[in-house]
Design an enzyme around this catalytic site. Structure first.
Site, PDB file in Angstrom:
ATOM      1  N   ARG A 278       0.320 -43.884 -14.831  1.00 43.61           N
ATOM      2  CA  ARG A 278      -0.205 -43.559 -16.157  1.00 43.61           C
ATOM      3  C   ARG A 278       0.470 -44.389 -17.239  1.00 43.61           C
ATOM      4  O   ARG A 278      -0.163 -44.818 -18.212  1.00 43.61           O
ATOM      5  CB  ARG A 278      -0.015 -42.067 -16.427  1.00 43.61           C
ATOM      6  CG  ARG A 278      -0.675 -41.593 -17.714  1.00 43.61           C
ATOM      7  CD  ARG A 278      -0.710 -40.076 -17.784  1.00 43.61           C
ATOM      8  NE  ARG A 278      -1.313 -39.645 -19.045  1.00 43.61           N
ATOM      9  CZ  ARG A 278      -0.719 -38.852 -19.922  1.00 43.61           C
ATOM     10  NH1 ARG A 278       0.498 -38.387 -19.684  1.00 43.61           N
ATOM     11  NH2 ARG A 278      -1.315 -38.507 -21.031  1.00 43.61           N
TER      12      ARG A 278
ATOM     13  N   HIS B 291      -1.442 -46.692 -20.079  1.00 43.56           N
ATOM     14  CA  HIS B 291      -1.266 -46.520 -21.520  1.00 43.56           C
ATOM     15  C   HIS B 291      -0.651 -47.757 -22.176  1.00 43.56           C
ATOM     16  O   HIS B 291      -0.830 -47.969 -23.372  1.00 43.56           O
ATOM     17  CB  HIS B 291      -0.412 -45.282 -21.788  1.00 43.56           C
ATOM     18  CG  HIS B 291      -1.173 -43.997 -21.633  1.00 43.56           C
ATOM     19  ND1 HIS B 291      -1.119 -42.972 -22.555  1.00 43.56           N
ATOM     20  CD2 HIS B 291      -2.026 -43.577 -20.663  1.00 43.56           C
ATOM     21  CE1 HIS B 291      -1.903 -41.982 -22.158  1.00 43.56           C
ATOM     22  NE2 HIS B 291      -2.460 -42.323 -21.010  1.00 43.56           N
TER      23      HIS B 291
ATOM     24  N   ASN C 148       0.454 -40.056 -25.870  1.00 42.20           N
ATOM     25  CA  ASN C 148       1.634 -40.487 -25.117  1.00 42.20           C
ATOM     26  C   ASN C 148       2.740 -39.443 -25.066  1.00 42.20           C
ATOM     27  O   ASN C 148       3.752 -39.650 -24.393  1.00 42.20           O
ATOM     28  CB  ASN C 148       2.186 -41.789 -25.709  1.00 42.20           C
ATOM     29  CG  ASN C 148       1.272 -42.968 -25.466  1.00 42.20           C
ATOM     30  OD1 ASN C 148       0.484 -42.969 -24.515  1.00 42.20           O
ATOM     31  ND2 ASN C 148       1.349 -43.974 -26.321  1.00 42.20           N
TER      32      ASN C 148
ATOM     33  N   HIS D  56      -6.685 -40.435 -11.220  1.00 42.84           N
ATOM     34  CA  HIS D  56      -6.428 -39.000 -11.377  1.00 42.84           C
ATOM     35  C   HIS D  56      -6.360 -38.276 -10.036  1.00 42.84           C
ATOM     36  O   HIS D  56      -6.248 -37.051 -10.014  1.00 42.84           O
ATOM     37  CB  HIS D  56      -7.509 -38.366 -12.254  1.00 42.84           C
ATOM     38  CG  HIS D  56      -7.384 -38.705 -13.703  1.00 42.84           C
ATOM     39  ND1 HIS D  56      -8.347 -38.416 -14.645  1.00 42.84           N
ATOM     40  CD2 HIS D  56      -6.385 -39.318 -14.389  1.00 42.84           C
ATOM     41  CE1 HIS D  56      -7.966 -38.834 -15.836  1.00 42.84           C
ATOM     42  NE2 HIS D  56      -6.771 -39.390 -15.710  1.00 42.84           N
TER      43      HIS D  56
END
Length: 350
Positions: free
Chosen positions: A70, A74, A102, A203
């Site tokens: 992740r 980001h 975040n 995911h």
């Protein structure tokens, strides 16, 4: 009734066949300045160092794999894969870490990246960027949790500035976004619907906070959510604004596989942005194809990841190679060349 059911099955099979014929993965071209052999002479042991360290980390806590994956997402979606998400805030303003999307990044993910940087720089001096270390850590997070092994182009440089809060928010679609919003947002970065569905497969590992999907639970069940799944989630998330968490993929939460797509077909996707991929006719066939063919999912995920990992990268003499992933070198007023030789036992504990 029987003929209607048979017609529905036939339609689904047709969608799958069409999707399979259109989902042949194409390896993305390498961006100028990057190379699959970038560190062959300057740090040949780079990937071995990172993989061995992460194996140790994941043996203790496999949940950290999702955190590192992740973190890379980001980083890349906001002003490119330049390690800007790693920077602490400064007098110029709050860092990307402070932006709402975040705030749920795992704090330990930042520690792991900095520990990897220390190990790599101890072995190879300051030759490898934090951006490259983050990209490799994400790749190994996938592989070491059961996913495909693949190579990524290297040679990224670290950015000198972090994005503003508004820019960060504009480039990270929220979990309550629908498929139209997601497709439009990622299309601006060069991703097609197949890429979007494949990247969403990340995911398949990790956890989510109840607050990120509570709008599907309160005041009533989202009609696209399976009733039993809803009942179980209401036990985990009994009220609004709870700090509780749950697994993203209920079938194999710590294994990188295609079960996430099986979840979606059973109306057991956690976020609106997940479940709507199966509800929306533009992406439903892709979800179904990945659910029944894990190899197809892996191929498309790898290519989408390689494409994502090259977004707006800095190369050559652009940016810098940070001596500390959380701050620019200009702030290292008391660090001189040769002072970064910390011993392994000084690496922060997990």
């Amino acid at each position: 009734m029987a003929s209607l059911k048979a017609s529905s099955v036939a339609t689904l099979l047709l969608l799958v066949l069409i999707s399979l014929n259109s989902l042949e993965a194409q390896t993305p071209p390498v961006v100028p300045g990057l190379s699959y052999t970038f560190y062959r002479t300057t740090c040949p042991q780079l990937e071995t160092i990172i993989r061995r360290q992460l194996q140790t980390v994941f043996n203790s806590d496999i949940g950290q794999a999702a955190g590192l994956l992740r973190l890379h997402f980001h980083d890349c979606f906001v002003q490119g894969c330049d390690g800007s998400v790693l920077l602490d805030g400064s007098a110029s303003g709050p860092s990307e870490k402070s932006a709402i999307p975040n705030l749920t990044l795992r704090a330990q993910a930042f520690v792991i990246i900095e520990n990897l940087r220390r190990l790599v720089h101890n072995a190879c001096n300051r030759t490898v960027s934090c951006a490259d270390i983050t990209a490799l850590a994400a790749r190994d997070a996938v592989f070491l949790s059961g996913g495909p092994n693949y190579s990524i182009p290297l040679g990224r440089r670290d950015g000198l500035n972090f994005a503003t809060t508004n820019v960060t928010l504009a480039n990270l679609p929220p979990p309550f976004a629908n498929t139209t919003t997601i497709l439009n947002s990622l299309a601006t970065k060069g991703f097609n619907p197949t890429d979007v569905v494949a990247l969403s497969g990340g995911h398949t590992i990790g956890i989510a906070h109840c607050t990120s999907f509570e709008s599907r639970l309160f005041p009533a069940r989202d009609p696209t959510m399976d009733q039993t799944f809803f009942n179980n989630l209401r036990i985990t998330c009994p009220v609004r604004n709870t700090t509780n968490t749950t697994f993203m993929d209920i079938r194999s939460p710590n294994v990188f596989d295609n079960r996430y797509y099986v979840d979606l077909m059973n109306r057991q996707g956690l976020f609106t942005s997940d479940q709507d991929l199966y509800t929306d006719s533009r992406t439903r066939g892709i979800v179904t194809s990945f659910a029944i063919n894990q190899t197809l999912f892996y191929e498309n995920f790898v290519n989408a990841m390689i494409k994502m990992s090259q977004l707006s990268v800095l190369t050559g003499t652009q940016g810098e190679i940070r001596a500390n992933c959380s701050r620019r070198n200009a702030n290292d007023l008391f660090i001189l060349p040769g002072m970064e030789n910390t011993d392994d036992e000084k690496v922060a504990s997990y």
